[in-house]
Design a protein around this motif. Structure first.
Motif, PDB file in Angstrom:
ATOM      1  N   ARG A  98      29.890  46.785  45.925  1.00  0.00           N
ATOM      2  CA  ARG A  98      30.426  46.065  44.768  1.00  0.00           C
ATOM      3  C   ARG A  98      29.847  46.660  43.491  1.00  0.00           C
ATOM      4  NH1 ARG A  98      29.785  39.654  46.471  1.00  0.00           N
ATOM      5  NH2 ARG A  98      30.626  39.857  48.583  1.00  0.00           N
ATOM      6  N   LEU A  99      30.490  46.326  42.386  1.00  0.00           N
ATOM      7  CA  LEU A  99      29.986  46.678  41.056  1.00  0.00           C
ATOM      8  C   LEU A  99      30.515  45.656  40.073  1.00  0.00           C
ATOM      9  CD1 LEU A  99      32.618  47.997  39.426  1.00  0.00           C
ATOM     10  CD2 LEU A  99      32.052  49.964  40.814  1.00  0.00           C
ATOM     11  N   SER A 100      29.910  45.600  38.904  1.00  0.00           N
ATOM     12  CA  SER A 100      30.388  44.750  37.814  1.00  0.00           C
ATOM     13  C   SER A 100      30.774  45.649  36.662  1.00  0.00           C
ATOM     14  CB  SER A 100      29.295  43.777  37.349  1.00  0.00           C
ATOM     15  OG  SER A 100      29.004  42.841  38.358  1.00  0.00           O
ATOM     16  N   VAL A 101      31.815  45.257  35.959  1.00  0.00           N
ATOM     17  CA  VAL A 101      32.287  46.061  34.840  1.00  0.00           C
ATOM     18  C   VAL A 101      32.862  45.130  33.774  1.00  0.00           C
ATOM     19  CG1 VAL A 101      34.561  46.435  35.923  1.00  0.00           C
ATOM     20  CG2 VAL A 101      33.736  48.051  34.214  1.00  0.00           C
ATOM     21  N   TYR A 102      32.637  45.486  32.522  1.00  0.00           N
ATOM     22  CA  TYR A 102      33.174  44.705  31.417  1.00  0.00           C
ATOM     23  C   TYR A 102      34.695  44.870  31.356  1.00  0.00           C
ATOM     24  CZ  TYR A 102      29.154  42.843  28.890  1.00  0.00           C
ATOM     25  OH  TYR A 102      28.069  42.101  28.502  1.00  0.00           O
ATOM     26  N   ALA A 103      35.399  43.764  31.117  1.00  0.00           N
ATOM     27  CA  ALA A 103      36.851  43.821  30.920  1.00  0.00           C
ATOM     28  C   ALA A 103      37.142  44.780  29.771  1.00  0.00           C
ATOM     29  CB  ALA A 103      37.391  42.424  30.598  1.00  0.00           C
ATOM     30  N   GLY A 104      38.141  45.611  29.941  1.00  0.00           N
ATOM     31  CA  GLY A 104      38.501  46.571  28.896  1.00  0.00           C
ATOM     32  C   GLY A 104      37.812  47.920  29.025  1.00  0.00           C
ATOM     33  N   ASN A 105      36.860  48.039  29.934  1.00  0.00           N
ATOM     34  CA  ASN A 105      36.179  49.319  30.129  1.00  0.00           C
ATOM     35  C   ASN A 105      37.158  50.281  30.802  1.00  0.00           C
ATOM     36  OD1 ASN A 105      34.555  51.467  31.193  1.00  0.00           O
ATOM     37  ND2 ASN A 105      32.766  50.129  31.115  1.00  0.00           N
ATOM     38  N   PRO A 106      37.359  51.477  30.219  1.00  0.00           N
ATOM     39  CA  PRO A 106      38.300  52.426  30.814  1.00  0.00           C
ATOM     40  C   PRO A 106      37.932  52.855  32.234  1.00  0.00           C
ATOM     41  CG  PRO A 106      37.412  53.275  28.721  1.00  0.00           C
ATOM     42  CD  PRO A 106      36.763  51.955  28.984  1.00  0.00           C
ATOM     43  N   ALA A 107      36.694  52.682  32.640  1.00  0.00           N
ATOM     44  CA  ALA A 107      36.266  53.054  33.993  1.00  0.00           C
ATOM     45  C   ALA A 107      36.939  52.196  35.058  1.00  0.00           C
ATOM     46  CB  ALA A 107      34.749  52.950  34.115  1.00  0.00           C
ATOM     47  N   ILE A 108      37.496  51.057  34.680  1.00  0.00           N
ATOM     48  CA  ILE A 108      38.160  50.180  35.654  1.00  0.00           C
ATOM     49  C   ILE A 108      39.257  50.942  36.395  1.00  0.00           C
ATOM     50  CG2 ILE A 108      39.645  48.140  35.915  1.00  0.00           C
ATOM     51  CD1 ILE A 108      37.984  46.860  33.617  1.00  0.00           C
ATOM     52  N   LYS A 109      40.009  51.759  35.681  1.00  0.00           N
ATOM     53  CA  LYS A 109      41.083  52.540  36.321  1.00  0.00           C
ATOM     54  C   LYS A 109      40.508  53.459  37.402  1.00  0.00           C
ATOM     55  CE  LYS A 109      44.561  52.654  32.686  1.00  0.00           C
ATOM     56  NZ  LYS A 109      44.109  52.099  31.461  1.00  0.00           N
ATOM     57  N   LEU A 110      39.396  54.100  37.111  1.00  0.00           N
ATOM     58  CA  LEU A 110      38.742  54.968  38.091  1.00  0.00           C
ATOM     59  C   LEU A 110      38.323  54.159  39.316  1.00  0.00           C
ATOM     60  CD1 LEU A 110      37.341  57.554  39.124  1.00  0.00           C
ATOM     61  CD2 LEU A 110      35.371  56.912  37.719  1.00  0.00           C
ATOM     62  N   TYR A 111      37.685  53.015  39.081  1.00  0.00           N
ATOM     63  CA  TYR A 111      37.231  52.187  40.196  1.00  0.00           C
ATOM     64  C   TYR A 111      38.412  51.771  41.084  1.00  0.00           C
ATOM     65  CZ  TYR A 111      33.047  51.802  37.246  1.00  0.00           C
ATOM     66  OH  TYR A 111      31.961  52.065  36.463  1.00  0.00           O
ATOM     67  N   GLU A 112      39.513  51.400  40.454  1.00  0.00           N
ATOM     68  CA  GLU A 112      40.689  50.983  41.214  1.00  0.00           C
ATOM     69  C   GLU A 112      41.264  52.144  42.028  1.00  0.00           C
ATOM     70  OE1 GLU A 112      42.187  47.232  38.459  1.00  0.00           O
ATOM     71  OE2 GLU A 112      43.019  49.232  38.055  1.00  0.00           O
ATOM     72  N   THR A 113      41.289  53.346  41.460  1.00  0.00           N
ATOM     73  CA  THR A 113      41.816  54.500  42.215  1.00  0.00           C
ATOM     74  C   THR A 113      40.935  54.825  43.424  1.00  0.00           C
ATOM     75  OG1 THR A 113      40.689  56.203  40.905  1.00  0.00           O
ATOM     76  CG2 THR A 113      42.902  55.553  40.179  1.00  0.00           C
TER      77      THR A 113
END
Length: 145
Positions: A116-131
């Motif tokens: 698991r990880l935590s990420v701030y909403a709006g952080n562009p890294a979210i797309k990477l995590y999802e891929t």
């Protein structure tokens, strides 16, 4: 590019850049001092978390801080990515993706079946995590009053 654990001088470099990593990771919301960053990181390292760094030659390009966490509701222990940071001049080259893949492999070897990880909403890294296969697990909401 080589991904490995840091030596002492590289660890000191990470600590000196930790406030910037926290600032970027919180999208500018947290502006920690060097001392505050150290207070956040040192207990994790004392409990067995560790850094993996991406280097090319003598250049530190980025790092990931991985370890363990316990779900407060289920008591399940899982692998956790505490921090991911790539220095600005090295962004956009796939370094973050390689760090995550290597970090996941280390956590798998350490015996964890979930990461698991935590990420701030709006952080562009979210797309990477999802891929890479990460899915939303919990959502923290806030309201200014």
């Amino acid at each position: 590019m080589e991904i490995r654990k840091p030596n002492d001088s590289e660890y000191k470099k990470i600590l000196s850049l930790a406030p910037q990593a926290l600032l970027d990771g919180t999208l500018g919301e947290a502006k920690p001092s060097d001392e505050k960053a150290k207070q956040l990181i040192e207990p994790l390292l004392q409990k067995g978390s560790y850094y993996l760094i991406a280097t090319e030659g003598d250049h530190l390009m980025g790092w990931i801080l991985i370890g363990t966490r316990k779900d407060p509701f289920t008591e399940k222990i899982y692998g956790f990515i505490y921090e991911l940071f790539v220095l600005e001049e090295f962004r956009g080259k796939g370094i973050a993706k390689q760090l995550i893949k290597t970090g996941i492999e280390h956590l798998k070897q350490d015996g964890y079946s979930e990461v698991r990880l935590s990420v701030y909403a709006g952080n562009p890294a979210i797309k990477l995590y999802e891929t890479l296969g990460f899915k939303h697990k919990t959502i923290t909401m806030s309201m200014n009053m």
